[in-house]
Design a protein around this motif. Sequence first.
Motif, mmCIF file in Angstrom:
data_model
loop_
_atom_site.group_PDB
_atom_site.id
_atom_site.type_symbol
_atom_site.label_atom_id
_atom_site.label_comp_id
_atom_site.label_asym_id
_atom_site.label_seq_id
_atom_site.Cartn_x
_atom_site.Cartn_y
_atom_site.Cartn_z
ATOM 1 N N UNK A 311 -2.961 -5.475 2.548
ATOM 2 C CA UNK A 311 -2.459 -4.112 2.460
ATOM 3 C C UNK A 311 -2.053 -3.875 1.008
ATOM 4 N N UNK A 312 -2.740 -2.961 0.319
ATOM 5 C CA UNK A 312 -2.487 -2.773 -1.103
ATOM 6 C C UNK A 312 -2.282 -1.316 -1.464
ATOM 7 N N UNK A 313 -1.414 -1.084 -2.437
ATOM 8 C CA UNK A 313 -1.188 0.283 -2.879
ATOM 9 C C UNK A 313 -0.077 0.395 -3.893
ATOM 10 N N UNK A 314 0.361 1.611 -4.132
ATOM 11 C CA UNK A 314 1.409 2.013 -5.057
ATOM 12 C C UNK A 314 0.914 1.999 -6.508
ATOM 13 N N UNK A 329 7.416 -2.940 -0.927
ATOM 14 C CA UNK A 329 6.981 -3.683 0.250
ATOM 15 C C UNK A 329 7.178 -2.844 1.505
ATOM 16 N N UNK A 330 8.273 -2.113 1.568
ATOM 17 C CA UNK A 330 8.554 -1.291 2.743
ATOM 18 C C UNK A 330 7.493 -0.221 2.938
ATOM 19 N N UNK A 331 6.978 0.336 1.836
ATOM 20 C CA UNK A 331 5.910 1.334 1.941
ATOM 21 C C UNK A 331 4.641 0.730 2.529
ATOM 22 N N UNK A 332 4.263 -0.437 2.046
ATOM 23 C CA UNK A 332 3.065 -1.107 2.550
ATOM 24 C C UNK A 332 3.230 -1.457 4.034
ATOM 25 N N UNK A 333 4.396 -1.975 4.384
ATOM 26 C CA UNK A 333 4.658 -2.331 5.778
ATOM 27 C C UNK A 333 4.631 -1.090 6.664
ATOM 28 N N UNK A 334 5.174 0.018 6.157
ATOM 29 C CA UNK A 334 5.191 1.253 6.952
ATOM 30 C C UNK A 334 3.775 1.717 7.280
ATOM 31 N N UNK A 347 6.372 -9.964 9.011
ATOM 32 C CA UNK A 347 7.494 -10.823 8.607
ATOM 33 C C UNK A 347 7.009 -12.070 7.882
ATOM 34 N N UNK A 348 5.749 -12.455 8.125
ATOM 35 C CA UNK A 348 5.185 -13.654 7.494
ATOM 36 C C UNK A 348 4.251 -13.308 6.330
ATOM 37 N N UNK A 349 4.304 -12.066 5.866
ATOM 38 C CA UNK A 349 3.377 -11.617 4.831
ATOM 39 C C UNK A 349 3.740 -12.181 3.458
ATOM 40 N N UNK A 350 2.707 -12.433 2.655
ATOM 41 C CA UNK A 350 2.899 -12.796 1.246
ATOM 42 C C UNK A 350 2.981 -11.505 0.437
ATOM 43 N N UNK A 351 4.023 -11.369 -0.371
ATOM 44 C CA UNK A 351 4.263 -10.172 -1.174
ATOM 45 C C UNK A 351 3.863 -10.466 -2.617
ATOM 46 N N UNK A 352 3.122 -9.541 -3.249
ATOM 47 C CA UNK A 352 2.530 -9.795 -4.565
ATOM 48 C C UNK A 352 2.460 -8.494 -5.362
ATOM 49 N N UNK A 353 2.414 -8.607 -6.678
ATOM 50 C CA UNK A 353 2.128 -7.455 -7.523
ATOM 51 C C UNK A 353 1.240 -7.872 -8.684
ATOM 52 N N UNK A 354 0.506 -6.919 -9.223
ATOM 53 C CA UNK A 354 -0.366 -7.168 -10.365
ATOM 54 C C UNK A 354 -0.473 -5.925 -11.221
ATOM 55 N N UNK A 355 -0.918 -6.082 -12.460
ATOM 56 C CA UNK A 355 -1.011 -4.978 -13.413
ATOM 57 C C UNK A 355 -2.456 -4.511 -13.538
#
Length: 431
Positions: A311-314, A329-334, A347-355
């Motif tokens: 699930x990717x965005x923002x 993260x809350x936006x992606x989960x929503x 609840x078991x998701x890996x949370x990540x960010x990139x440029x």
Amino acid sequence: MKVIVLGSGVIGTASAYYLAQQGHEVTVIDRQPAAGLETSYANAGEVSPGYSAPWAAPGIPVKAMKWLLMRHSPLVIRPGVDPDMWRWVIQMLMNCTSARYETNKGRMVRLAEYSRDCLMELRDATGISYDHRTQGTLQLFRTQKQLDASASDIAVLDRYNVPYEVLDPAGCVRVEPALAHVREKFVGALRLPNDETGDCFKFTQQLAAMAEKAGVTFKYGVDIKRLLSDERKITGIRTSEGDLTADSYVLALGSYSPLLLRDIGIRIPVYPIKGYSITVPIHDPAFSPESTIMDETYKVAITRLGDRIRVGGTAEIAGYDLELRKARRETLEHSVCDLFPKGGDVAKAEFWCGLRPMTPDGTPVMGPTPYRNLFLNTGHGTLGWTMACGAGRVLSDLVTGKKPEIDTEGLFMDRYGKINRPIAVPQQVRA
């Protein structure tokens, strides 16, 4: 010819692979311990030529103001004193016209369609596997206004003969059966049946391994400090392991490319736009997506990757900040829980960010520079995975001095006018 490629993300690795296929002696330099560990690591997973479009579009300034007021906003701006940020924002706003949008989208679709064909050819020739699926992208509209607004995108798809389907809710359920459980939440969709999905990190790792077998040398854990040059050419790369030299050099460092270029007098409007993702283990395949769903309201992509949902965005405009922020993260989960409430265990998701290395007009910056042996392959934004194979192949042709198989109009840095010295384009490439 000896070529040094700076960067082992999907763009740099694809560039190295295709350069090796043309017989060059290639060395890749990266600060990470392996390929694909930065922006290529956990992106949305889409290979979406049909969804290739610039963020700068008519109506975006008004939409942006509304987005900033949303709880689950697809856009976040963290104001600062960085002049590059504001210069980039102003340039993007200047591209928000119908004429500029059509021109920019046309350039992007041209490269993305070619890249998809190159990826298919590569897969057929090598058997490379990366959790790929070939079941298309579904741009899901929650409101009739969103569905009506897709007409401008459809016009460009028609012009470039890109296949598509406009679906009602029943049609959406036909291609994504799990949406039957939330049928009241959307009014229709634009389906792009030729789009694909896949794990960009797995692809990059496997392509790097194939490149090594073809003779490419990867130097990992090496910091790139600066480009060395005289007035006409690059003379070397200063690194943490000393100076390295080659006949030609390819800069594929994503958002970090402009930082090296400034030292040699080149300015390109590539700016880091932070994106986030969560990777969710699938709980029940029957309640999970089959391919990619783009939630148009939140600008979130929900993609099936094997036994996971990506699930990717923002779009967070905050410079080179890599802080993981809970609200994103809350936006992606929503979004994923709203459309696929029983699909995965967030609840078991890996949370990540990139440029993401974004240009204000959406089109990447590729090809020749004012230095005759320096070539760029950067600025692909959210479409680095989509454009990687095509960009790598075009780049390898340009370095070799061959005319690429597609029109390169609008892909070079000279489209930004006279802010730099004239670029050095070989005559046989212009022919």
